[in-house]
Design an enzyme around this catalytic site. Structure first.
Site, PDB file in Angstrom:
ATOM      1  N   ARG A 170       0.747  -1.115   0.097  1.00  0.00           N
ATOM      2  CA  ARG A 170       0.013  -0.044  -0.032  1.00  0.00           C
ATOM      3  C   ARG A 170       0.761   1.324  -0.053  1.00  0.00           C
ATOM      4  NH1 ARG A 170      -4.882   1.562   4.200  1.00  0.00           N
ATOM      5  NH2 ARG A 170      -3.481   1.521   5.513  1.00  0.00           N
ATOM      6  N   ASP A 194      -3.056  -4.354  11.861  1.00  0.00           N
ATOM      7  CA  ASP A 194      -2.400  -4.530  10.588  1.00  0.00           C
ATOM      8  C   ASP A 194      -2.326  -6.236  10.678  1.00  0.00           C
ATOM      9  OD1 ASP A 194      -0.386  -5.476   8.660  1.00  0.00           O
ATOM     10  OD2 ASP A 194      -0.394  -3.165   8.275  1.00  0.00           O
ATOM     11  N   ASP A 216       1.509  -7.452  10.048  1.00  0.00           N
ATOM     12  CA  ASP A 216       2.354  -7.110  11.064  1.00  0.00           C
ATOM     13  C   ASP A 216       1.900  -8.200  12.046  1.00  0.00           C
ATOM     14  OD1 ASP A 216       3.588  -5.055   9.766  1.00  0.00           O
ATOM     15  OD2 ASP A 216       2.552  -3.409  10.564  1.00  0.00           O
ATOM     16  N   THR A 267      -0.953   7.756  -1.212  1.00  0.00           N
ATOM     17  CA  THR A 267      -2.423   7.652  -1.778  1.00  0.00           C
ATOM     18  C   THR A 267      -3.091   6.504  -1.163  1.00  0.00           C
ATOM     19  OG1 THR A 267      -1.370   5.820  -3.518  1.00  0.00           O
ATOM     20  CG2 THR A 267      -0.970   8.203  -3.994  1.00  0.00           C
TER      21      THR A 267
END
Length: 209
Positions: A104, A200, A203, A108
């Site tokens: 990602r 996440d 992670d 943006t």
């Protein structure tokens, strides 16, 4: 038109609650993600075609059902999708595994594709695209774009936690795709994370920050 299904089996909901918690460590998180994927695998494989086969029991010859020779592929979206592969493979060990790598762009928030490695006959396979999170929908849309470009037509998307925004975006981009999730959460926050979500997933699976 593809279907949208929340697989809310009690065991799935219970295990999802465990991995949502901050205190759940990497080892337990990884194990439970695979367990949930396996439990979801039972439901996502419900419509696999069957064929008749003649067998012999200790008593007699008989015609029974077996999976038709339909080829399957599991395609995780890297990194986090890897966490769901073994759970589904434990039910369908003959499936091939492809990989689609995304990251990602933090500016943006859009996904960028960096790797596509798929079985050669991907266009002939029933494909399960797996990713723990369906947040903005960007990664899922891009992954399915990649598969369709290579001739794939029979695609299901499987995730653990989804946001309404991501579901809507994926349905609008690919109305033919079946979507399976273990939970439809509340919304996305300003950083593109699912609320309440589980943080996440990559992670937490791999112990990175």
């Amino acid at each position: 038109m593809g279907t949208f299904q929340v697989i809310d089996h009690p065991l799935i909901q219970h295990k999802l609650t465990i991995i949502r918690q901050t205190k759940t460590g990497t080892k337990e998180f990884r194990e439970i993600v695979n367990e949930i994927a396996m439990l979801m695998g039972y439901e996502i494989s419900r419509n696999l075609p069957l064929e008749d086969v003649e067998i012999e029991t200790p008593i007699t010859k008989t015609v029974q059902k077996q999976l038709a020779g339909k080829k399957l592929a599991i395609v995780p979206i890297l990194r986090a999708g890897i966490g769901m592969v073994d759970g589904i493979l434990s039910l369908i060990p003959a499936a091939k595994v492809g990989h689609i790598g995304m990251y990602r762009d933090e500016e943006t928030l859009q996904p960028v594709e960096y790797l596509v490695k798929l079985p050669e006959d991907i266009d002939q396979r029933q494909i399960f695209v797996v990713d723990p999170m369906l947040a903005t929908g960007g990664s899922a849309i891009l992954a399915i774009d990649s598969l369709k470009k290579r001739g794939a037509t029979n695609i299901k998307f499987v995730c653990l936690v989804s946001a309404p925004e991501g579901v809507k975006a994926l349905q609008e981009a690919h109305p033919d795709i079946d979507i399976y999730t273990a939970a439809l959460d509340d919304h996305l926050n300003e950083h593109g994370y699912i609320v309440p979500g589980l943080g996440d997933a990559g992670d937490r699976l791999f112990g990175t920050k």
